[in-house]
Scaffold this active site. Structure first.
Site, PDB file in Angstrom:
ATOM      1  N   ARG A  60       0.819  -1.202   0.000  1.00 15.64           N
ATOM      2  CA  ARG A  60       0.000   0.000   0.000  1.00 15.64           C
ATOM      3  C   ARG A  60       0.861   1.264   0.000  1.00 15.64           C
ATOM      4  NH1 ARG A  60      -1.811   0.877   4.386  1.00 15.64           N
ATOM      5  NH2 ARG A  60      -1.026  -0.858   5.637  1.00 15.64           N
ATOM      6  N   LYS A 200      -8.857  -1.810   0.853  1.00 17.85           N
ATOM      7  CA  LYS A 200      -8.638  -0.917   1.990  1.00 17.85           C
ATOM      8  C   LYS A 200      -9.341   0.420   1.798  1.00 17.85           C
ATOM      9  CE  LYS A 200      -6.336  -3.615   4.681  1.00 17.85           C
ATOM     10  NZ  LYS A 200      -7.060  -4.221   5.838  1.00 17.85           N
ATOM     11  N   HIS A 219     -10.711  -3.573  12.442  1.00 18.88           N
ATOM     12  CA  HIS A 219      -9.665  -4.221  11.651  1.00 18.88           C
ATOM     13  C   HIS A 219      -9.299  -5.507  12.375  1.00 18.88           C
ATOM     14  CE1 HIS A 219      -5.391  -4.107   9.747  1.00 18.88           C
ATOM     15  NE2 HIS A 219      -6.255  -4.701   8.962  1.00 18.88           N
ATOM     16  N   SER A 239      -1.438  -6.116   9.692  1.00 18.17           N
ATOM     17  CA  SER A 239      -0.938  -7.165   8.809  1.00 18.17           C
ATOM     18  C   SER A 239       0.337  -7.763   9.386  1.00 18.17           C
ATOM     19  CB  SER A 239      -0.648  -6.577   7.423  1.00 18.17           C
ATOM     20  OG  SER A 239      -0.104  -7.550   6.582  1.00 18.17           O
ATOM     21  N   LYS A 243      -3.647 -12.452  12.120  1.00 20.63           N
ATOM     22  CA  LYS A 243      -5.108 -12.453  12.060  1.00 20.63           C
ATOM     23  C   LYS A 243      -5.642 -13.612  11.215  1.00 20.63           C
ATOM     24  CE  LYS A 243      -6.224  -8.451  10.443  1.00 20.63           C
ATOM     25  NZ  LYS A 243      -4.878  -8.105   9.949  1.00 20.63           N
ATOM     26  N   THR A 244      -5.108 -13.740  10.005  1.00 21.44           N
ATOM     27  CA  THR A 244      -5.605 -14.772   9.093  1.00 21.44           C
ATOM     28  C   THR A 244      -5.284 -16.160   9.610  1.00 21.44           C
ATOM     29  OG1 THR A 244      -5.365 -13.294   7.192  1.00 21.44           O
ATOM     30  CG2 THR A 244      -5.487 -15.644   6.734  1.00 21.44           C
ATOM     31  N   ASP A 258     -10.254 -10.281   8.140  1.00 21.78           N
ATOM     32  CA  ASP A 258      -9.624  -8.959   8.167  1.00 21.78           C
ATOM     33  C   ASP A 258     -10.503  -7.788   8.581  1.00 21.78           C
ATOM     34  OD1 ASP A 258      -7.235  -7.418   7.732  1.00 21.78           O
ATOM     35  OD2 ASP A 258      -8.081  -6.689   5.864  1.00 21.78           O
ATOM     36  N   ARG A 324       1.213 -12.492  -1.647  1.00 21.63           N
ATOM     37  CA  ARG A 324      -0.105 -12.797  -1.097  1.00 21.63           C
ATOM     38  C   ARG A 324      -0.954 -13.623  -2.060  1.00 21.63           C
ATOM     39  NH1 ARG A 324      -2.238  -9.538   3.179  1.00 21.63           N
ATOM     40  NH2 ARG A 324      -0.754  -7.977   3.928  1.00 21.63           N
TER      41      ARG A 324
END
Length: 532
Positions: A60, A200, A219, A239, A243-244, A258, A324
């Protein structure tokens, strides 16, 4: 020419985008893959995954993100955290982009942002790249085909990587720009092919709109016990904090990985898919996520692969550490079909502590939870943002400052109210370093993290003996079967305990200095939580 299914009264021409080439509306996955391959945007991998590059941008571009400053947004946007763009500059950017788009082909996806019909947003995403259409089709929620006939977009995102902004003309920082206009309900993205900007941008939008309805935008990932929505857990984190991985536990139902909302009726996923980091992805530790990289239409970004066998190299980060894959939620066997959960019984705040100070898990009081939520301490991991090449300690309020258009206290107050109303238990989980800081210590063993989390979620951990941490005042379990007791005492994992003490003191001071910006807006009990 127009192709595909669309509400006849809601074509791009109706929105002022005229003189375009071919426009493909709401193509499904096979058609998008065919177009992307035919246009040379990437190639098919094993199992029909789509292998692609995101060009010069592998993460990003938060420094190039802007919000139009108008009467509507003047008093509601957190301007210290969000760059302002003048109304005239946006209008000029918009006009120049529309002119640039003439004669070019585009792909349109009409999608829902939010699994809860009471709070979802109808979003149109217009993309120059076919694979961007595939990506966002995975990441947002897909209407039924008959719903497209009456679909009216509330917001529109236009993504044009071939357009280069002019800072002098468009009031931006560089040739890359992500500009959000709340008056026109329009988001413009230019000069970046990093697909994560699409999702995002929509998340930022929901983070602005939902608090007005009393909905907490988070988030976080989320899951629940099989068949029991009352056993819902949410996992806050930036990130790279897990989390995932941690929410995709095989013994629980995955709500999402997410972005979620917490309304008066419970938890709901904003998305319809997952966007997982693939660096060092292990088929034994994460078999289902690993398997998605060989499923049809999974988007695999910036991974090294053998040109003949198409075997992916999960360990080669020579292109980027932020490699990713994006895939629909139903590629995970234990994923929720509805995307809905109950009110969270457990709230987990994930931090990647590069200092090696924090324990693997700690129980927080509601005031401590607010302190750590507003602090948002973690480490940015390599590749997620441009320029980040190694773990960098940072404070990202609400565990998502780049996506927070309103002041942190707005989200903090909502979370505080919902914790009080529903009695959630809060935990801080460190997935970062132990036995020393980054470069000396090692990453927290994922096996131990999973064991501690499982014990927290099933209630076992609540029965353990706890000690009060002398630095932060939260409660740390002293023992749990199957977990090395030394790991639960970070100081004991360091060879030089005096060095640990110095590092801990430094971190406590960093927390205090950072938290000073919030003290005028918060309750006394939260201020007191800053004292260990």
């Amino acid at each position: 020419m127009t192709f595909g299914r669309v509400n006849p009264s809601q074509t791009l021409e109706n929105q002022g985008m005229t003189g375009l080439g071919n426009v493909a509306y709401n193509y499904i996955e096979p058609a998008l893959v065919e177009c992307a391959v035919a246009r040379g945007e990437g190639r098919l991998g094993k199992g029909g995954a789509f292998l692609c590059s995101t060009g010069q941008f592998t993460g990003r571009s938060p420094k190039d993100k802007f919000v139009v400053r108008s009467t509507l947004t003047e008093k509601t946007i957190w301007w210290e955290n969000n760059k302002a763009m003048a109304v005239d500059a946006f209008d000029c950017l918009h006009a120049d982009m529309l002119d640039h788009m003439k004669g070019r082909d585009y792909f349109v996806q009409d999608l829902f942002a939010g699994a809860d019909p009471a709070h979802r947003l109808d979003v149109r995403v217009v993309t120059e790249l076919a694979w961007h259409g595939l990506f966002i089709r995975h990441l947002l929620r897909r209407p039924e085909r008959h719903e497209l006939d009456a679909f009216v977009p509330e917001w529109t995102v236009v993504n044009c990587p071939s357009f280069k902004a002019d800072p002098a003309r468009h009031g931006c920082r560089s040739e890359t720009v992500i500009a959000m206009n709340f008056d026109k309900k329009l988001i413009l993205i230019a000069n970046t092919a990093y697909a994560g900007e699409n999702k995002k941008a929509v998340f930022t939008l929901l983070n602005y709109l939902l608090p007005e309805r009393g909905v907490m935008a988070m988030h976080c990932s989320a899951n629940h016990a099989p068949g029991n929505l009352d056993e819902t857990a949410v996992f806050f984190g930036l990130s790279g904090t897990g989390k995932t991985t941690l929410s995709a536990a095989p013994d629980r139902t995955l709500i999402g990985d997410d972005e979620h909302g917490w309304s008066d009726t419970g938890t709901f996923n904003f998305e319809g898919g997952c966007y997982a980091k693939t660096i060092n992805l292990n088929p034994e530790a994460e078999p289902e996520i690993y398997a998605t990289t060989q499923r049809f239409a999974t988007v695999v970004e910036y991974m090294v692969y053998d040109p003949e066998t198409l075997e992916l190299d999960f360990d080669d980060n020579s292109l980027t550490a932020n490699m990713r894959c994006a895939y629909p939620l139903d590629y995970i066997s234990n994923a929720s079909k509805s995307g809905l959960g109950g009110h969270p019984k457990n709230i987990i705040m994930l931090t990647c502590d590069a200092f090696g100070v924090l324990p693997p898990i700690a129980r927080l009081t509601p005031a401590q939870a607010m302190y750590h939520f507003l602090s948002g301490f973690t480490s940015k991991v390599a590749g997620t943002e441009r320029g980040v090449t190694e773990p960098t300690p940072t404070f990202s309020t609400c565990f998502g400052a780049p996506f927070m258009p309103r002041r942190p206290e707005v989200y903090g107050k909502l979370l505080q109210e919902k914790i009080a109303q529903h009695g959630a238990t809060c935990w801080l989980v460190n997935t970062g370093w132990t036995g020393g800081a980054y470069g000396t210590g090692k990453r927290m063993p994922i096996k131990a993290t999973r064991a501690l989390l499982s014990a927290a979620l099933d209630g076992t951990l609540a029965k353990a003996k706890f000690r009060r941490d002398p630095n932060f005042g939260f409660m740390v379990p002293q023992a749990l079967p199957g977990v090395d007791e030394t790991l639960l005492n970070p100081r004991a994992t360091w060879t030089d305990t005096l060095a640990y003490d110095a590092q801990a003191k430094k971190l406590v001071e960093m927390f205090a200095n950072n938290f000073g910006q919030y003290t005028p807006f918060i309750d006394e009990d939260v201020k007191a939580a800053a004292i260990g």
